[in-house]
Structures are given as C-alpha cells and as structure tokens.
Scaffold this motif. Structure first.
Motif, PDB file in Angstrom:
ATOM      1  N   SER A  62       0.826  -1.205   0.000  1.00 42.71           N
ATOM      2  CA  SER A  62       0.000   0.000   0.000  1.00 42.71           C
ATOM      3  C   SER A  62       0.862   1.258   0.000  1.00 42.71           C
ATOM      4  N   TYR A  63       1.975   1.221   0.688  1.00 40.79           N
ATOM      5  CA  TYR A  63       2.887   2.363   0.706  1.00 40.79           C
ATOM      6  C   TYR A  63       3.436   2.618  -0.703  1.00 40.79           C
ATOM      7  N   ILE A  64       3.892   1.569  -1.342  1.00 33.93           N
ATOM      8  CA  ILE A  64       4.456   1.685  -2.689  1.00 33.93           C
ATOM      9  C   ILE A  64       3.370   2.059  -3.699  1.00 33.93           C
ATOM     10  N   ARG A  65       2.165   1.520  -3.529  1.00 38.52           N
ATOM     11  CA  ARG A  65       1.068   1.837  -4.450  1.00 38.52           C
ATOM     12  C   ARG A  65       0.828   3.345  -4.507  1.00 38.52           C
ATOM     13  N   GLY A  66       0.916   4.012  -3.375  1.00 40.59           N
ATOM     14  CA  GLY A  66       0.732   5.455  -3.363  1.00 40.59           C
ATOM     15  C   GLY A  66       1.769   6.164  -4.207  1.00 40.59           C
ATOM     16  N   PHE A  67       3.004   5.743  -4.108  1.00 43.89           N
ATOM     17  CA  PHE A  67       4.076   6.349  -4.899  1.00 43.89           C
ATOM     18  C   PHE A  67       3.910   6.041  -6.387  1.00 43.89           C
ATOM     19  N   ILE A  68       3.493   4.821  -6.696  1.00 43.09           N
ATOM     20  CA  ILE A  68       3.265   4.444  -8.090  1.00 43.09           C
ATOM     21  C   ILE A  68       2.123   5.277  -8.673  1.00 43.09           C
ATOM     22  N   SER A  69       1.043   5.418  -7.919  1.00 40.34           N
ATOM     23  CA  SER A  69      -0.100   6.195  -8.401  1.00 40.34           C
ATOM     24  C   SER A  69       0.289   7.638  -8.667  1.00 40.34           C
ATOM     25  N   LEU A  70       1.045   8.202  -7.769  1.00 41.53           N
ATOM     26  CA  LEU A  70       1.478   9.584  -7.924  1.00 41.53           C
ATOM     27  C   LEU A  70       2.372   9.743  -9.160  1.00 41.53           C
TER      28      LEU A  70
END
Length: 90
Positions: A30-38
């Motif tokens: 979930s932490y990485i997903r936020g960075f990927i989405s951004l």
C-alpha cells in the motif's frame, strides 16, 4: 503472475488484500502503491505499460521519502519494491 500495465499491477495489490497477505506485505504494497499512483499520473492512464521510466521515478520518490519510515519498515518497503521492479521494462 503477468504484470504488464498499471491496471494489472493494481489488481495484484487488490488480490493481496483479498488473499489475506501478511500485514508487512500489505503495508509495503500500500505504501508503494501510493508512490506508483502519484508517479503514474504523469504518464497516462491505468493501461500504461510498467516502464523503466516509471520505475525510476518511483525509486527516486521512495529514496526522497526514506526518512518517513522507521528502519524496519523502510527495509520491508525496499525489499518489496526490489521484487516489483522486475515487472517494469525498458
């Protein structure tokens, strides 16, 4: 597992939740997903390929944010990101 575009990567993350993955894996994903989405918002929609350029941008953002996490959490995120990077192509 076939991860070729952003949509398939997001589905992979969603499937982890549905399959009751361990809490460390869920945290890291979930932490990485936020960075990927951004980062991905600059490149197109969810059908965009998992490119090396996108991976590089995510890596840079994670590096800049490294002080946000405790050392143990940072290691979990780093390990998970190393696994995911294999799906990003040139």
């Amino acid at each position: 597992m076939q991860l070729t575009n952003l949509a398939s990567l997001y589905q992979y993350f969603d499937d982890m939740v549905a399959s009751d993955a361990d809490s460390d894996t869920l945290f890291a994903s979930s932490y990485i997903r936020g960075f990927i989405s951004l980062a991905a918002s600059s490149y197109g929609d969810e059908q965009q390929a998992l490119s090396a350029q996108l991976a590089q941008e995510v890596s840079e953002q994670l590096h800049q944010a490294r002080t946000e996490l405790a050392p143990q959490d940072r290691q979990l995120v780093n390990n998970f990101w190393l696994e995911l990077q294999g799906y990003f192509s040139a």
